[in-house]
Write an enzyme that holds these catalytic residues in place. Structure first.
Site, PDB file in Angstrom:
ATOM      1  N   HIS A 208       0.779  -0.541  -0.155  1.00  0.00           N
ATOM      2  CA  HIS A 208      -0.603   0.054   0.018  1.00  0.00           C
ATOM      3  C   HIS A 208       1.005   1.492   0.308  1.00  0.00           C
ATOM      4  CE1 HIS A 208      -3.716   2.830   1.476  1.00  0.00           C
ATOM      5  NE2 HIS A 208      -2.104   2.937   1.701  1.00  0.00           N
ATOM      6  N   GLU A 275      -4.730   6.381  -2.599  1.00  0.00           N
ATOM      7  CA  GLU A 275      -3.668   5.687  -2.727  1.00  0.00           C
ATOM      8  C   GLU A 275      -3.981   4.506  -3.629  1.00  0.00           C
ATOM      9  OE1 GLU A 275      -5.581   4.726   2.342  1.00  0.00           O
ATOM     10  OE2 GLU A 275      -7.169   3.846   0.836  1.00  0.00           O
ATOM     11  N   ARG A 291      -8.734  14.583   2.586  1.00  0.00           N
ATOM     12  CA  ARG A 291      -8.928  15.256   3.543  1.00  0.00           C
ATOM     13  C   ARG A 291      -7.460  14.797   4.093  1.00  0.00           C
ATOM     14  NH1 ARG A 291      -7.964  10.006   6.280  1.00  0.00           N
ATOM     15  NH2 ARG A 291      -8.867   8.216   6.219  1.00  0.00           N
TER      16      ARG A 291
HETATM   17  P1  ADP Z   1      -6.096   7.318   7.399  1.00  0.00           P
HETATM   18  O1  ADP Z   1      -5.393   6.546   5.728  1.00  0.00           O
HETATM   19  O2  ADP Z   1      -5.824   8.700   7.789  1.00  0.00           O
HETATM   20  O3  ADP Z   1      -5.008   6.044   8.621  1.00  0.00           O
HETATM   21  P2  ADP Z   1      -8.244   5.334   7.323  1.00  0.00           P
HETATM   22  O4  ADP Z   1      -8.610   4.289   6.332  1.00  0.00           O
HETATM   23  O5  ADP Z   1      -6.955   4.566   8.507  1.00  0.00           O
HETATM   24  O6  ADP Z   1      -7.460   6.885   7.352  1.00  0.00           O
HETATM   25  O7  ADP Z   1      -9.014   5.543   8.403  1.00  0.00           O
HETATM   26  C1  ADP Z   1     -10.349   6.888   8.199  1.00  0.00           C
HETATM   27  C2  ADP Z   1     -10.217   7.468   9.130  1.00  0.00           C
HETATM   28  O8  ADP Z   1     -11.339   7.642  10.632  1.00  0.00           O
HETATM   29  C3  ADP Z   1      -8.671   7.455  10.036  1.00  0.00           C
HETATM   30  O9  ADP Z   1      -8.047   8.922  10.540  1.00  0.00           O
HETATM   31  C4  ADP Z   1      -9.507   7.123  11.304  1.00  0.00           C
HETATM   32  O10 ADP Z   1      -8.464   7.816  12.654  1.00  0.00           O
HETATM   33  C5  ADP Z   1     -10.439   8.006  11.251  1.00  0.00           C
HETATM   34  N1  ADP Z   1     -11.599   7.239  11.911  1.00  0.00           N
HETATM   35  C6  ADP Z   1     -11.479   6.209  12.539  1.00  0.00           C
HETATM   36  N2  ADP Z   1     -12.391   5.647  13.288  1.00  0.00           N
HETATM   37  C7  ADP Z   1     -12.116   6.592  14.492  1.00  0.00           C
HETATM   38  C8  ADP Z   1     -13.042   6.966  15.254  1.00  0.00           C
HETATM   39  N3  ADP Z   1     -14.106   6.008  16.195  1.00  0.00           N
HETATM   40  N4  ADP Z   1     -13.034   8.304  16.344  1.00  0.00           N
HETATM   41  C9  ADP Z   1     -11.904   9.422  15.274  1.00  0.00           C
HETATM   42  N5  ADP Z   1     -10.850   9.083  13.593  1.00  0.00           N
HETATM   43  C10 ADP Z   1     -12.314   7.742  13.612  1.00  0.00           C
HETATM   44  P1  ADP Z   2     -10.838   1.286   2.296  1.00  0.00           P
HETATM   45  O1  ADP Z   2     -12.043   3.048   1.847  1.00  0.00           O
HETATM   46  O2  ADP Z   2     -11.390   0.765   4.085  1.00  0.00           O
HETATM   47  O3  ADP Z   2      -9.879   2.342   2.893  1.00  0.00           O
HETATM   48  P2  ADP Z   2      -8.726   0.718   1.125  1.00  0.00           P
HETATM   49  O4  ADP Z   2     -10.031   0.539  -0.520  1.00  0.00           O
HETATM   50  O5  ADP Z   2      -8.541   1.489   0.932  1.00  0.00           O
HETATM   51  O6  ADP Z   2     -10.646   0.742   1.830  1.00  0.00           O
HETATM   52  O7  ADP Z   2      -8.776  -0.559   0.989  1.00  0.00           O
HETATM   53  C1  ADP Z   2      -8.724  -1.247   2.013  1.00  0.00           C
HETATM   54  C2  ADP Z   2      -7.233  -2.249   2.283  1.00  0.00           C
HETATM   55  O8  ADP Z   2      -7.396  -3.776   2.154  1.00  0.00           O
HETATM   56  C3  ADP Z   2      -5.976  -1.459   1.550  1.00  0.00           C
HETATM   57  O9  ADP Z   2      -4.829  -1.157   1.965  1.00  0.00           O
HETATM   58  C4  ADP Z   2      -5.578  -3.606   0.838  1.00  0.00           C
HETATM   59  O10 ADP Z   2      -4.884  -3.834   2.354  1.00  0.00           O
HETATM   60  C5  ADP Z   2      -6.492  -4.099   0.895  1.00  0.00           C
HETATM   61  N1  ADP Z   2      -7.205  -4.175  -0.591  1.00  0.00           N
HETATM   62  C6  ADP Z   2      -7.576  -3.228  -0.821  1.00  0.00           C
HETATM   63  N2  ADP Z   2      -8.494  -3.558  -2.847  1.00  0.00           N
HETATM   64  C7  ADP Z   2      -7.506  -4.854  -2.397  1.00  0.00           C
HETATM   65  C8  ADP Z   2      -7.365  -5.121  -3.855  1.00  0.00           C
HETATM   66  N3  ADP Z   2      -8.422  -5.242  -4.999  1.00  0.00           N
HETATM   67  N4  ADP Z   2      -6.376  -6.533  -3.824  1.00  0.00           N
HETATM   68  C9  ADP Z   2      -5.837  -6.757  -2.962  1.00  0.00           C
HETATM   69  N5  ADP Z   2      -6.132  -6.183  -1.156  1.00  0.00           N
HETATM   70  C10 ADP Z   2      -6.744  -5.593  -1.826  1.00  0.00           C
HETATM   71 MG    MG Z   3      -8.223   3.235   2.431  1.00  0.00          MG
END
Ligand code: ADP
Ligand code: ADP
Ligand code: MG
Length: 453
Positions: A208, A275, A291
């Site tokens: 990733h 991403e 964001r």
């Molecule tokens: P990032 O790529 O910024 O880590 P993630 O995809 O892991 O984002 O998660 C989405 C965002 O929502 C993150 O910034 C995470 O910290 C936030 N988030 C998830 N759950 C909560 C919560 N309960 N309260 C506040 N922020 C949250």
């Molecule tokens: P979210 O919106 O929940 O963050 P993402 O589309 O960013 O969802 O995917 C979250 C994670 O799931 C990725 O960081 C990766 O680890 C895994 N993932 C998502 N899509 C694929 C794919 N097509 N093949 C393999 N892993 C994936």
């Molecule tokens: Mg994601």
């Protein structure tokens, strides 16, 4: 420039934003829930307004209460931080209607990127490589079968409204497809109130890798290099580093340019992240986060650019001033997310009072946190209590610094994942940069077994 900024968030990111505002000479307004009366962000801001009960729907997601606090204090802009309302286009639109500047992209860009299936189509049309799969949503099983055969198993069924790793199902064989679609739809309906799903090829053991962007209101878009966020537990990031240990200048250029194209295709402004999944030399657009991100500090360390201050300046209508050629990466930065949780009990959250606290320091160590001795970690919100960032001229030195900083970090009264992070940073494969998104799933041995410290 703004006179007063309201921060519609809590915890370390709210504190981070207060500090950025201060450096820009802007007054700050914190909002807090009844459970957060003694929270640091509410104490260090110039003003603080209680916006409702602990439940997020009643406070940090309560648009009316937040805008009322804005009116009450005369704030002229709102910074949403991450999580909560940060990717809510309706909120951004309501802010605009109320004459308050939303520090972020336009509601239109947020909408365009918020539906992950539509976003993929937009990206494909803009010439950004996407994971092979359905064009938009899949509506029937027959259609899904055809697409899955075309791209080849295994495939992923993914919620169009998804986030936080929810509504995602892997499918290995055709007979699993129907159940996976039903399950993904059900989860998506529960979490996002929208059961639209799309299909894409499952990329085996990719990394990733994400690209940080800044865009102003005048069409200037630059990228600030990449972050490797492959060390994930159940699709949640645990440890991030910048630069990506296997990055090459030509790959960075290609990914950076693709990310800039992505931003231009949706009329993006402010800070954002694209991403990608990186597999060998191939990379695929996965989604855009509209964001500031949790892991933004590592980019700040290697570029010397303060992303939060930039967000505020851009929202105030100032031009970017930075050109792509101004962005030169120096050194190496690592971030460990420190959570109040018990790794040996399936990472169960561990709320409670911080009885004793020692945070590491020294050259190159940065801690973004809202924790203090005596602070009560409530069970209502995210369990992340600190971000520990180590910066050094080389990757080896950054790892060494992080190891000792983790060893020095002391939190008493609640369990934390510090020992888990220590096992991770000491792992020879991690140290060698030889990991992918499946790494933590394959290494349950890194989870401390005994009582967490
Ligand atoms: P990032 O790529 O910024 O880590 P993630 O995809 O892991 O984002 O998660 C989405 C965002 O929502 C993150 O910034 C995470 O910290 C936030 N988030 C998830 N759950 C909560 C919560 N309960 N309260 C506040 N922020 C949250
Ligand atoms: P979210 O919106 O929940 O963050 P993402 O589309 O960013 O969802 O995917 C979250 C994670 O799931 C990725 O960081 C990766 O680890 C895994 N993932 C998502 N899509 C694929 C794919 N097509 N093949 C393999 N892993 C994936
Ligand atoms: Mg994601």
């Amino acid at each position: 420039m703004f006179q007063k900024v309201l921060i519609a968030n809590r915890g370390e990111i709210a504190v981070r934003i207060v500090r950025a505002c201060r450096e820009l000479g802007i007054r700050t307004v914190a909002v807090f829930s009844e459970a957060d009366r003694t929270a640091l962000h509410a104490q260090i801001a110039d003003e603080a307004v209680c916006i409702g009960p602990a439940r997020t729907a009643d406070s940090y997601l309560n648009i009316r209460a937040i805008l009322a606090a804005c009116e009450l204090t005369g704030a002229d802009a709102i910074h949403p931080g991450f999580g909560f309302l940060s990717e809510n286009a309706a909120f951004a639109r309501t802010c605009e209607k109320c004459g308050v500047t939303f520090i972020g992209p336009t509601p239109e860009a947020m909408e365009l990127m918020g539906d992950k299936a539509t976003a993929k189509t937009t990206m494909k049309n803009a010439g950004v490589p996407v994971v092979p799969g359905s064009d938009g949503l899949v509506t029937t099983l027959a259609q899904a079968k055809v697409i899955a055969e075309e791209v080849g198993y295994p495939v992923m069924v993914k919620a169009a409204a998804g986030g936080g790793g929810r509504g995602i199902r892997k499918v290995d064989t055709p007979d699993q497809l129907e159940d996976a679609i039903t399950a993904a739809k059900q989860e998506a309906k529960n979490f996002f109130g929208d059961d639209g799903v799309y299909l894409e090829k499952f990329i085996v053991n990719p990394r990733h890798v994400e690209i940080q962007l800044l865009a102003d209101n005048f069409g200037n878009v630059i990228h600030l290099g990449e972050r490797d966020c492959s060390l994930q537990r159940r699709n949640q990031k645990v440890l991030e580093e910048s630069p990506c240990p296997i990055m090459t200048p030509s790959l960075r250029k290609a990914m950076g340019e693709a990310a800039v194209r992505a931003a231009k295709a949706c009329g993006y402004r402010n800070a954002g992240t694209v991403e990608f999944l990186l597999s060998g030399k191939d990379f695929y657009f996965m989604e855009m986060n509209t964001r500031i991100q949790v892991e933004h500090p590592i980019t700040e360390m290697v570029t010397g650019v303060d992303l939060v201050k930039r967000q505020i300046r851009i929202a105030a209508g100032l031009p970017l001033e930075l050109k792509q050629s101004d962005i030169v990466l120096h050194g190496h930065a690592i971030e460990c997310r420190i959570n109040a949780e018990t790794p040996s009990l399936n990472f169960r959250p561990s709320p409670g009072r911080v009885q004793g606290l020692h945070m590491p320091g020294g050259p190159g160590i940065r801690i973004d946190s809202a924790m203090y001795q005596g602070f009560e970690i409530t069970p209502y919100y995210d369990s992340m209590i600190a971000k520990l960032i180590a910066y050094a001229p080389t990757r080896e030195e950054a790892f060494m610094k992080m190891k000792w900083a983790l060893a020095e970090f002391l939190v008493e009264g609640v369990d934390t994942n510090i020992d888990f992070q220590l096992n991770l940073i000491k792992d020879p494969d991690v140290e060698a940069g030889a990991y992918d998104i499946g790494f933590l799933g394959r290494h349950p041995d890194l989870i401390p077994k005994g009582p967490a410290v």
